[in-house]
Scaffold this motif. Structure first.
Motif, PDB file in Angstrom:
ATOM      1  N   LEU A  41       3.292  -1.494   4.173  1.00  0.00           N
ATOM      2  CA  LEU A  41       2.801  -0.118   4.178  1.00  0.00           C
ATOM      3  C   LEU A  41       4.004   0.788   3.948  1.00  0.00           C
ATOM      4  O   LEU A  41       4.956   0.770   4.741  1.00  0.00           O
ATOM      5  N   SER A  67     -12.317  -0.880   1.873  1.00  0.00           N
ATOM      6  CA  SER A  67     -11.568  -2.112   2.104  1.00  0.00           C
ATOM      7  C   SER A  67     -12.236  -3.292   1.412  1.00  0.00           C
ATOM      8  O   SER A  67     -11.561  -4.127   0.794  1.00  0.00           O
ATOM      9  N   TYR A  90      -6.730   6.601   6.389  1.00  0.00           N
ATOM     10  CA  TYR A  90      -7.633   5.632   5.760  1.00  0.00           C
ATOM     11  C   TYR A  90      -7.211   4.195   6.056  1.00  0.00           C
ATOM     12  O   TYR A  90      -8.026   3.277   6.072  1.00  0.00           O
ATOM     13  N   THR A  91      -5.910   3.960   6.206  1.00  0.00           N
ATOM     14  CA  THR A  91      -5.350   2.621   6.137  1.00  0.00           C
ATOM     15  C   THR A  91      -5.988   1.617   7.096  1.00  0.00           C
ATOM     16  O   THR A  91      -6.210   0.460   6.707  1.00  0.00           O
ATOM     17  N   LEU A 110      -8.679  -0.231   5.484  1.00  0.00           N
ATOM     18  CA  LEU A 110      -8.166  -1.248   4.572  1.00  0.00           C
ATOM     19  C   LEU A 110      -7.689  -2.480   5.339  1.00  0.00           C
ATOM     20  O   LEU A 110      -7.967  -3.624   4.962  1.00  0.00           O
ATOM     21  N   THR A 140       6.389  -2.055   7.706  1.00  0.00           N
ATOM     22  CA  THR A 140       6.354  -0.624   7.395  1.00  0.00           C
ATOM     23  C   THR A 140       7.728  -0.185   6.922  1.00  0.00           C
ATOM     24  O   THR A 140       8.752  -0.627   7.446  1.00  0.00           O
ATOM     25  N   ALA A 174      -2.249  -1.506  12.713  1.00  0.00           N
ATOM     26  CA  ALA A 174      -2.477  -2.566  11.728  1.00  0.00           C
ATOM     27  C   ALA A 174      -2.084  -3.930  12.296  1.00  0.00           C
ATOM     28  O   ALA A 174      -2.820  -4.920  12.144  1.00  0.00           O
ATOM     29  N   VAL A 230       0.862  -1.181   0.000  1.00  0.00           N
ATOM     30  CA  VAL A 230       0.000   0.000   0.000  1.00  0.00           C
ATOM     31  C   VAL A 230       0.897   1.228   0.000  1.00  0.00           C
ATOM     32  O   VAL A 230       1.632   1.482   0.959  1.00  0.00           O
ATOM     33  N   ASP A 241       5.396   4.774   3.199  1.00  0.00           N
ATOM     34  CA  ASP A 241       5.018   6.176   3.300  1.00  0.00           C
ATOM     35  C   ASP A 241       6.251   6.964   3.726  1.00  0.00           C
ATOM     36  O   ASP A 241       7.031   6.483   4.561  1.00  0.00           O
ATOM     37  N   GLN A 272      -2.853   5.057  -2.670  1.00  0.00           N
ATOM     38  CA  GLN A 272      -3.798   5.919  -1.951  1.00  0.00           C
ATOM     39  C   GLN A 272      -3.050   7.137  -1.408  1.00  0.00           C
ATOM     40  O   GLN A 272      -3.190   7.501  -0.249  1.00  0.00           O
ATOM     41  N   GLY A 291       0.662   4.232   2.847  1.00  0.00           N
ATOM     42  CA  GLY A 291       0.238   3.401   3.970  1.00  0.00           C
ATOM     43  C   GLY A 291       0.113   4.148   5.276  1.00  0.00           C
ATOM     44  O   GLY A 291      -0.507   3.653   6.222  1.00  0.00           O
ATOM     45  N   SER A 294      -1.603   6.784   5.631  1.00  0.00           N
ATOM     46  CA  SER A 294      -2.877   7.503   5.612  1.00  0.00           C
ATOM     47  C   SER A 294      -3.762   7.068   6.763  1.00  0.00           C
ATOM     48  O   SER A 294      -3.740   5.903   7.184  1.00  0.00           O
TER      49      SER A 294
END
Length: 421
Positions: free
Chosen positions: A34, A300, A12-13, A16, A64, A49, A5, A36, A81, A8, A10
């Motif tokens: 993830l 998701s 939002y994650t 998901l 990560t 997560a 992702v 980022d 995303q 990742g 975000s």
């Protein structure tokens, strides 16, 4: 199976992650990466997560990293995303168009163009790195503006499908109103990303009974209230437009509203601060209720379904996605990106046949498709004149004086993100 992702970090994650955990039989992910550049956010989101996976008994590993190349290496699918410029850029997108009397919104109109100009070059760079790492990987784009970004990916030859949560959100809402399971509701969904209409609501399958007239007769007030459009309009149209159509059907009313209340960007930024504080709580092991107000509801489930189908798993064979037109809507070019039900499998997404489209909707689709073509040209090649042409073509701008003013403002507010300035 490894999935990555991008973006990742975000807020939002966790939505998901919750879907990956709940639907692990549909999409058995062994490693979820993830990636980022924002290390602080990524640490908070990654920790939550892992706790969500652990609570729901998912055996997959959550990794990560800020190293994009390592993150995409060996990935079967990469979900995009990202938000170039963050909420600060969104705040600008929603503000300076209002100075010219035009809608300030992050995915359509002048603000949507600004986002496309910032985003397309970044996404194409990421996609090239994905292709070098694994030419067979699928790219699932949730990054707005989805239609323009997906078209850029497809034109560059990437294995890409665009995804939006509008259709699955309406499917869930209609199912609740009708008292049936979401899987029993099939939408005749047609249009472009963030420019769609439900021309039929079918029970039991794509060929099932169309209950849209009954839905409007029995639940029209609820549907209209959710869209913030008047019920008499829905009755006259006989269809359910997406809530993004309000920017077109009630433009001046929306501009007046936006001028007198805090921007959505400001609201989201405040929610994000609260969410990130929650994510840092080591006792939190599920997505918080506040996340539903952040946006992206059911993302998701749509993402898992799409990834599973593309990767040969248990995903639904028919899904609403963004992909090439390929003659589906004869009034649009074959390489326009449309949002319709499609047959999805290992070879990608193929649009299913669509009933003839009323000129009332076809005309607006054609207009916005022309704008998207000009917007993509501006994003790929730059230049003030290309920005002006795209703005002049957009039905939410349309007047040359507005287009001139908006061009100057767009460039001034986005100079750091535009390599050609």
């Amino acid at each position: 199976m490894k999935l990555t992702v991008v973006g990742g970090g975000s807020t939002y994650t966790p939505e998901l992650i919750d879907g990956f955990a709940r639907l692990r039989q549909t999409l058995p992910v062994e490693e979820l990466v993830l990636v980022d550049p924002a290390a602080d956010r990524l640490e908070l989101v990654g920790g939550l997560a892992r706790r969500i996976f652990a609570k729901q008994g998912h055996s997959g590993r959550v990794v990560t990293t800020s190293d994009l190349d390592a993150a995409v290496d060996g990935a079967a699918a990469v979900l995009l995303q990202l938000r170039v410029g963050g909420q600060a850029a969104r705040q600008q997108d929603e503000t300076w168009p209002l100075e010219c009397g035009c809608v300030g919104q992050e995915t359509t109109g002048a603000g949507g163009l600004a986002k496309a100009l910032r985003t397309v070059p970044v996404v194409l760079d990421i996609a090239e790195r994905v292709r070098r790492a694994n030419p067979d990987a699928w790219i699932i784009d949730f990054t707005n503006p989805v239609g323009i970004v997906t078209r850029a990916l497809l034109k560059a030859g990437h294995r890409a499908v665009g995804l939006c949560n509008v259709a699955i959100g309406l499917q869930r809402k209609f199912a609740a109103l009708l008292g049936v399971a979401p899987a029993d509701v099939h939408l005749d969904h047609v249009g472009l990303n963030h420019l769609t209409w439900e021309t039929g609501v079918r029970l039991g399958g794509p060929e099932g009974e169309d209950v849209l007239p009954r839905l409007l007769a029995e639940h029209g007030e609820a549907v209209a209230a959710d869209l913030r459009l008047p019920l008499p309009l829905l009755d006259r149209l006989g269809v359910v437009p997406s809530y993004y159509l309000r920017y077109y059907y009630a433009h001046d009313e929306v501009v007046d509203e936006l001028r007198t209340k805090p921007s959505r960007a400001a609201e989201v930024a405040a929610m994000e601060r609260e969410l990130l504080a929650m994510y840092g709580d080591p006792a939190l092991d599920e997505k918080p209720a506040l996340l539903a107000r952040r946006g992206g509801a059911y993302y998701s489930e749509a993402a898992v379904d799409l990834a599973a189908a593309l990767l040969g798993g248990a995903g639904s064979p028919h899904q609403v996605v963004n992909t090439y037109n390929r003659g589906t809507l004869p009034f649009l070019p074959d390489d326009a990106v449309i949002e319709v039900p499609a047959a999805v499998g290992g070879e990608g997404a193929a649009p299913l046949p669509v009933a003839p489209v009323d000129p009332l909707y076809a005309g607006l689709m054609a207009n916005v498709t022309a704008y998207e073509d000009l917007a993509l040209d501006a994003a790929l090649r730059g230049g003030r004149d290309r920005v002006f042409r795209a703005l002049l073509a957009h039905p939410l701008v349309g007047q040359y004086a507005y287009a001139e003013q908006l061009t100057d403002r767009l460039i001034a507010h986005n100079r750091e993100h535009l390599a050609w300035t």
